[in-house]
Design a protein around this motif. Sequence first.
Motif, PDB file in Angstrom:
ATOM      1  N   GLY A 128      -2.585  -9.192  -7.753  1.00 32.48           N
ATOM      2  CA  GLY A 128      -3.172  -8.314  -6.768  1.00 32.48           C
ATOM      3  C   GLY A 128      -4.232  -7.550  -7.758  1.00 32.48           C
ATOM      4  N   ASN A 129      -5.453  -7.820  -7.541  1.00 32.06           N
ATOM      5  CA  ASN A 129      -6.835  -7.620  -8.241  1.00 32.06           C
ATOM      6  C   ASN A 129      -7.266  -6.243  -7.887  1.00 32.06           C
ATOM      7  OD1 ASN A 129      -8.558  -8.504 -10.360  1.00 32.06           O
ATOM      8  ND2 ASN A 129     -10.233  -8.960  -8.542  1.00 32.06           N
ATOM      9  N   LYS A 130      -8.155  -5.804  -8.787  1.00 37.34           N
ATOM     10  CA  LYS A 130      -8.771  -4.244  -8.695  1.00 37.34           C
ATOM     11  C   LYS A 130      -7.723  -3.234  -8.938  1.00 37.34           C
ATOM     12  CE  LYS A 130     -12.251  -6.273  -5.401  1.00 37.34           C
ATOM     13  NZ  LYS A 130     -13.074  -6.166  -4.380  1.00 37.34           N
ATOM     14  N   SER A 131      -7.014  -3.511  -9.740  1.00 41.84           N
ATOM     15  CA  SER A 131      -5.722  -2.577 -10.378  1.00 41.84           C
ATOM     16  C   SER A 131      -6.477  -1.342 -10.826  1.00 41.84           C
ATOM     17  CB  SER A 131      -4.705  -2.971 -11.277  1.00 41.84           C
ATOM     18  OG  SER A 131      -5.377  -3.668 -12.404  1.00 41.84           O
ATOM     19  N   ASP A 132      -7.868  -1.510 -11.512  1.00 36.72           N
ATOM     20  CA  ASP A 132      -8.330  -0.105 -12.135  1.00 36.72           C
ATOM     21  C   ASP A 132      -8.777   0.739 -10.940  1.00 36.72           C
ATOM     22  OD1 ASP A 132     -11.715  -1.141 -11.654  1.00 36.72           O
ATOM     23  OD2 ASP A 132     -10.257  -2.460 -11.329  1.00 36.72           O
ATOM     24  N   LEU A 133      -8.847   0.548  -9.738  1.00 38.61           N
ATOM     25  CA  LEU A 133      -9.176   1.303  -8.465  1.00 38.61           C
ATOM     26  C   LEU A 133      -8.084   2.034  -7.867  1.00 38.61           C
ATOM     27  CD1 LEU A 133     -11.909  -0.818  -6.922  1.00 38.61           C
ATOM     28  CD2 LEU A 133     -12.200   0.674  -8.626  1.00 38.61           C
ATOM     29  N   GLU A 134      -7.209   2.573  -8.701  1.00 43.32           N
ATOM     30  CA  GLU A 134      -5.946   3.082  -8.295  1.00 43.32           C
ATOM     31  C   GLU A 134      -5.900   4.110  -7.227  1.00 43.32           C
ATOM     32  OE1 GLU A 134      -2.126   3.302  -7.991  1.00 43.32           O
ATOM     33  OE2 GLU A 134      -2.962   2.013  -9.144  1.00 43.32           O
ATOM     34  N   ASP A 135      -7.131   4.858  -7.153  1.00 39.33           N
ATOM     35  CA  ASP A 135      -7.281   6.122  -6.169  1.00 39.33           C
ATOM     36  C   ASP A 135      -7.784   5.390  -4.858  1.00 39.33           C
ATOM     37  OD1 ASP A 135      -9.653   5.198  -7.362  1.00 39.33           O
ATOM     38  OD2 ASP A 135     -10.729   6.744  -6.580  1.00 39.33           O
ATOM     39  N   LYS A 136      -8.184   4.141  -4.858  1.00 38.59           N
ATOM     40  CA  LYS A 136      -8.416   3.438  -3.482  1.00 38.59           C
ATOM     41  C   LYS A 136      -7.309   2.628  -3.110  1.00 38.59           C
ATOM     42  CE  LYS A 136     -13.532   3.733  -4.260  1.00 38.59           C
ATOM     43  NZ  LYS A 136     -14.872   2.993  -4.392  1.00 38.59           N
ATOM     44  N   ARG A 137      -6.309   2.117  -3.758  1.00 40.59           N
ATOM     45  CA  ARG A 137      -5.139   1.477  -3.730  1.00 40.59           C
ATOM     46  C   ARG A 137      -4.324   1.613  -2.182  1.00 40.59           C
ATOM     47  NH1 ARG A 137      -0.445  -1.118  -6.364  1.00 40.59           N
ATOM     48  NH2 ARG A 137      -1.308  -0.882  -8.132  1.00 40.59           N
ATOM     49  N   VAL A 138      -4.353   0.465  -1.433  1.00 37.11           N
ATOM     50  CA  VAL A 138      -3.639   0.743  -0.192  1.00 37.11           C
ATOM     51  C   VAL A 138      -2.422  -0.121  -0.015  1.00 37.11           C
ATOM     52  CG1 VAL A 138      -5.699   1.425   1.149  1.00 37.11           C
ATOM     53  CG2 VAL A 138      -5.219  -1.002   0.946  1.00 37.11           C
ATOM     54  N   VAL A 139      -2.265  -1.122  -1.198  1.00 43.87           N
ATOM     55  CA  VAL A 139      -1.198  -2.093  -1.118  1.00 43.87           C
ATOM     56  C   VAL A 139      -0.226  -1.612  -2.250  1.00 43.87           C
ATOM     57  CG1 VAL A 139      -0.404  -4.482  -1.316  1.00 43.87           C
ATOM     58  CG2 VAL A 139      -2.444  -4.044  -0.311  1.00 43.87           C
ATOM     59  N   SER A 140       0.760  -1.286  -2.190  1.00 46.55           N
ATOM     60  CA  SER A 140       1.947  -0.725  -3.038  1.00 46.55           C
ATOM     61  C   SER A 140       2.232  -2.074  -4.025  1.00 46.55           C
ATOM     62  CB  SER A 140       3.043  -0.115  -2.601  1.00 46.55           C
ATOM     63  OG  SER A 140       3.697  -0.908  -1.727  1.00 46.55           O
ATOM     64  N   GLU A 141       2.611  -1.620  -5.329  1.00 50.41           N
ATOM     65  CA  GLU A 141       3.317  -2.583  -6.103  1.00 50.41           C
ATOM     66  C   GLU A 141       4.495  -3.402  -5.529  1.00 50.41           C
ATOM     67  OE1 GLU A 141       4.322  -3.714 -10.669  1.00 50.41           O
ATOM     68  OE2 GLU A 141       3.729  -1.489 -10.206  1.00 50.41           O
ATOM     69  N   SER A 142       5.308  -2.396  -4.970  1.00 49.34           N
ATOM     70  CA  SER A 142       6.717  -2.716  -4.184  1.00 49.34           C
ATOM     71  C   SER A 142       6.420  -3.679  -3.238  1.00 49.34           C
ATOM     72  CB  SER A 142       7.550  -1.724  -3.910  1.00 49.34           C
ATOM     73  OG  SER A 142       6.599  -0.711  -2.974  1.00 49.34           O
TER      74      SER A 142
END
Length: 207
Positions: free
Chosen positions: A124-138
């Motif tokens: 799951g790439n671009k983990s640094d863009l946390e504020d733009k995340r739409v796919v949860s880790e779970s």
Amino acid sequence: MDYDYLIKFLALGDSGVGKSSFLYQYTDGTFNSRFVSTVGIDFREKRVVYQMTNGRSQRVQLQLWDTAGQERFRSLTTAFYRDSMGFLLLFDLTNEQSFLEVRNWLEQLKTHAYCEDPDIILCGNKSDLEDKRVVSESKARELAEKHDLVYLETSAATGQNVARAIYVLLERVMRRMELTIEKSVLPHQRRLKCHEPEAPPDRRCYC
């Protein structure tokens, strides 16, 4: 040749998920924020030292193939699947469609890879863009567990888990190779018990 093994890995995923940046981060330690779409296929190389389970160090030449994610290049890139020993399947944590497409990429791998269960690391790439995340880790881990994949959240920008993803993939591929070598016993290496007649040859055919 000044290496012991040549290992080929293939990076897959939709266009724009960061495959090229991921590989550049690993080989050069650099990140370019400007998006340049890969046309067809490209590759990077890096030499690493891998410690075998028997304690021996092996020099491994890694060839990291970068594929175009666009549909129009699929027929070209699938030709490289069978020669690859492991796969890095990337999706963008800020793009849900790229995550949904993971299943399609897995189907392609099942069809074109060297076997039905190749070694794959799901990133799951671009983990640094946390504020733009739409796919949860779970949600991502649930998909990974369903398909028996290793899942890591990576960032081509910061380098988070980039080297780890490739090392874990290399470790799985090298272990598979070791097991294959251990199981393939040559005729002159077979040990018979004293006075035990050698068994007649097996005439069954194996495809």
